[in-house]
Scaffold this active site. Structure first.
Site, PDB file in Angstrom:
ATOM      1  N   ARG A  76     -20.430  17.530   2.403  1.00 42.49           N
ATOM      2  CA  ARG A  76     -19.250  16.733   2.722  1.00 42.49           C
ATOM      3  C   ARG A  76     -18.646  17.196   4.035  1.00 42.49           C
ATOM      4  O   ARG A  76     -18.615  18.393   4.321  1.00 42.49           O
ATOM      5  CB  ARG A  76     -18.213  16.876   1.603  1.00 42.49           C
ATOM      6  CG  ARG A  76     -18.304  15.755   0.585  1.00 42.49           C
ATOM      7  CD  ARG A  76     -17.376  15.963  -0.570  1.00 42.49           C
ATOM      8  NE  ARG A  76     -15.994  16.216  -0.179  1.00 42.49           N
ATOM      9  CZ  ARG A  76     -14.975  16.229  -1.052  1.00 42.49           C
ATOM     10  NH1 ARG A  76     -15.209  15.988  -2.337  1.00 42.49           N
ATOM     11  NH2 ARG A  76     -13.743  16.461  -0.651  1.00 42.49           N
ATOM     12  N   LYS A  79     -13.349  19.608 -10.927  1.00 44.27           N
ATOM     13  CA  LYS A  79     -12.810  18.389 -11.542  1.00 44.27           C
ATOM     14  C   LYS A  79     -13.865  17.287 -11.615  1.00 44.27           C
ATOM     15  O   LYS A  79     -14.042  16.652 -12.644  1.00 44.27           O
ATOM     16  CB  LYS A  79     -11.589  17.866 -10.759  1.00 44.27           C
ATOM     17  CG  LYS A  79     -10.494  18.892 -10.550  1.00 44.27           C
ATOM     18  CD  LYS A  79      -9.271  18.300  -9.859  1.00 44.27           C
ATOM     19  CE  LYS A  79      -9.477  17.864  -8.421  1.00 44.27           C
ATOM     20  NZ  LYS A  79      -9.718  18.975  -7.473  1.00 44.27           N
ATOM     21  N   ARG A 113     -21.526  23.783  -1.839  1.00 41.62           N
ATOM     22  CA  ARG A 113     -21.582  22.483  -2.531  1.00 41.62           C
ATOM     23  C   ARG A 113     -22.465  21.474  -1.787  1.00 41.62           C
ATOM     24  O   ARG A 113     -22.309  21.258  -0.587  1.00 41.62           O
ATOM     25  CB  ARG A 113     -20.170  21.901  -2.682  1.00 41.62           C
ATOM     26  CG  ARG A 113     -20.172  20.491  -3.269  1.00 41.62           C
ATOM     27  CD  ARG A 113     -18.828  20.090  -3.813  1.00 41.62           C
ATOM     28  NE  ARG A 113     -17.835  19.767  -2.807  1.00 41.62           N
ATOM     29  CZ  ARG A 113     -16.593  19.393  -3.111  1.00 41.62           C
ATOM     30  NH1 ARG A 113     -16.198  19.312  -4.365  1.00 41.62           N
ATOM     31  NH2 ARG A 113     -15.741  19.116  -2.149  1.00 41.62           N
ATOM     32  N   ARG A 127      -7.264  22.829   3.143  1.00 35.22           N
ATOM     33  CA  ARG A 127      -7.132  22.124   1.864  1.00 35.22           C
ATOM     34  C   ARG A 127      -6.532  23.037   0.803  1.00 35.22           C
ATOM     35  O   ARG A 127      -5.717  22.609  -0.015  1.00 35.22           O
ATOM     36  CB  ARG A 127      -8.505  21.584   1.421  1.00 35.22           C
ATOM     37  CG  ARG A 127      -8.959  20.407   2.288  1.00 35.22           C
ATOM     38  CD  ARG A 127     -10.463  20.256   2.302  1.00 35.22           C
ATOM     39  NE  ARG A 127     -11.002  19.821   1.046  1.00 35.22           N
ATOM     40  CZ  ARG A 127     -12.278  20.039   0.682  1.00 35.22           C
ATOM     41  NH1 ARG A 127     -13.110  20.679   1.495  1.00 35.22           N
ATOM     42  NH2 ARG A 127     -12.708  19.609  -0.466  1.00 35.22           N
ATOM     43  N   ARG A 155      -1.374  14.377  -6.205  1.00 31.87           N
ATOM     44  CA  ARG A 155      -1.448  15.631  -5.448  1.00 31.87           C
ATOM     45  C   ARG A 155      -0.080  16.056  -4.938  1.00 31.87           C
ATOM     46  O   ARG A 155       0.030  17.126  -4.355  1.00 31.87           O
ATOM     47  CB  ARG A 155      -2.397  15.442  -4.250  1.00 31.87           C
ATOM     48  CG  ARG A 155      -3.845  15.865  -4.526  1.00 31.87           C
ATOM     49  CD  ARG A 155      -4.631  15.557  -3.268  1.00 31.87           C
ATOM     50  NE  ARG A 155      -5.770  16.388  -3.044  1.00 31.87           N
ATOM     51  CZ  ARG A 155      -7.022  16.045  -3.359  1.00 31.87           C
ATOM     52  NH1 ARG A 155      -7.263  14.915  -4.009  1.00 31.87           N
ATOM     53  NH2 ARG A 155      -8.024  16.830  -3.047  1.00 31.87           N
TER      54      ARG A 155
HETATM   55  P1  AMP Z   1     -11.145  15.169  -2.845  1.00 29.86           P
HETATM   56  O1  AMP Z   1     -12.435  14.422  -2.870  1.00 29.86           O
HETATM   57  O2  AMP Z   1     -10.308  14.936  -4.090  1.00 29.86           O
HETATM   58  O3  AMP Z   1     -11.316  16.640  -2.532  1.00 29.86           O
HETATM   59  O4  AMP Z   1     -10.290  14.552  -1.641  1.00 29.86           O
HETATM   60  C1  AMP Z   1     -10.743  14.628  -0.308  1.00 29.86           C
HETATM   61  C2  AMP Z   1      -9.593  14.315   0.648  1.00 29.86           C
HETATM   62  O5  AMP Z   1      -9.099  12.987   0.399  1.00 29.86           O
HETATM   63  C3  AMP Z   1      -8.358  15.213   0.516  1.00 29.86           C
HETATM   64  O6  AMP Z   1      -8.493  16.436   1.228  1.00 29.86           O
HETATM   65  C4  AMP Z   1      -7.273  14.307   1.091  1.00 29.86           C
HETATM   66  O7  AMP Z   1      -7.348  14.258   2.512  1.00 29.86           O
HETATM   67  C5  AMP Z   1      -7.680  12.928   0.575  1.00 29.86           C
HETATM   68  N1  AMP Z   1      -7.062  12.628  -0.737  1.00 29.86           N
HETATM   69  C6  AMP Z   1      -7.700  12.451  -1.926  1.00 29.86           C
HETATM   70  N2  AMP Z   1      -6.826  12.205  -2.915  1.00 29.86           N
HETATM   71  C7  AMP Z   1      -5.591  12.240  -2.344  1.00 29.86           C
HETATM   72  C8  AMP Z   1      -4.262  12.093  -2.841  1.00 29.86           C
HETATM   73  N3  AMP Z   1      -4.019  11.878  -4.140  1.00 29.86           N
HETATM   74  N4  AMP Z   1      -3.233  12.178  -1.950  1.00 29.86           N
HETATM   75  C9  AMP Z   1      -3.451  12.393  -0.638  1.00 29.86           C
HETATM   76  N5  AMP Z   1      -4.679  12.567  -0.110  1.00 29.86           N
HETATM   77  C10 AMP Z   1      -5.739  12.491  -0.952  1.00 29.86           C
END
Ligand code: AMP
Length: 204
Positions: free
Chosen positions: A149, A13, A122, A160, A88
């Site tokens: 990360r 994404k 990554r 996740r 999400r």
């Molecule tokens: P990402 O960078 O999108 O993979 O997000 C990393 C982490 O941030 C996720 O594993 C969640 O812990 C938190 N997070 C990001 N976006 C959301 C969301 N829309 N709702 C809840 N937690 C989120």
């Protein structure tokens, strides 16, 4: 254009958002990036979010819903955007409907095995934020230092993915029912995937 980019963590994404931003001038809004910035800045929100993120769990709906509401309200009138990592949960998607009207939701399809491989490989650039792989020893875009990360380790990746299947995958049906869903095969080179995304958006 108002888009949601949907897909498991590591589905690409963020990478596609960079292409779309360059091509269409859309604002890239990543809730994960906003949360990581808050952690870096040591804010109260960051401190609260970190424990969920480190465990591969979702940050509570109310926290991210408020964040998105503020972010969308801050955009200039008529500015198109892509939401990367939001919504999400069904609750977040229902909330989003009350604050904006989407044009399309692009769903990036990749197998779980590919996701694990991709996330383990990554690398992210500390200077420009580019997403790359550990085949490089510095950022191919700007020469900056690469880092992994905190949540890109095998245990957290598995959590996740579980969260994705249990809570986020339901959004595929949610948006299909609203006739907003565009599904893209997200395997292959990023440039190929981008071509598929563009052709889907053009035929929409
Ligand atoms: P990402 O960078 O999108 O993979 O997000 C990393 C982490 O941030 C996720 O594993 C969640 O812990 C938190 N997070 C990001 N976006 C959301 C969301 N829309 N709702 C809840 N937690 C989120």
């Amino acid at each position: 254009m108002k888009l949601v980019l949907l897909g498991a963590p590591g589905a690409g994404k963020g990478t596609q958002a960079v292409f779309l931003k360059d091509k269409h001038g859309l604002a890239h809004i990543s809730t994960g990036d906003i949360l990581r910035q808050n952690i870096k800045d040591g804010t109260k929100l960051g401190l609260e979010a970190k424990k969920y993120m480190d465990a591969g769990q979702l940050v509570p709906d109310e926290v991210v819903m408020n964040m998105i509401k503020e972010k969308l309200a801050s955009l200039p009138e008529g500015q198109g955007f892509m939401l990367d990592g939001f919504p999400r949960t069904v609750k977040q998607a229902e909330f989003l409907e009350t604050i904006t009207k989407l044009d399309a939701v692009v769903m990036f399809k990749v197998s779980d095995d590919d996701i694990v491989k991709r996330l383990m490989n990554r690398a992210v650039c500390r200077s420009c934020g580019a997403i790359t792989t550990w085949e490089h020893d510095k950022c191919p875009s700007c020469g900056g230092e690469l880092y992994r990360r905190a949540d890109d380790n095998e245990d957290t990746i598995r959590s996740r993915l579980k969260v994705f299947h249990e809570q986020t995958e339901a959004l595929i049906e949610f948006y299909r029912a609203r006739k907003l869903l565009l599904e893209v095969d997200a395997t292959g080179m990023p440039e190929e995937i981008f071509e598929r995304v563009l052709s889907l958006l053009n035929h929409d």
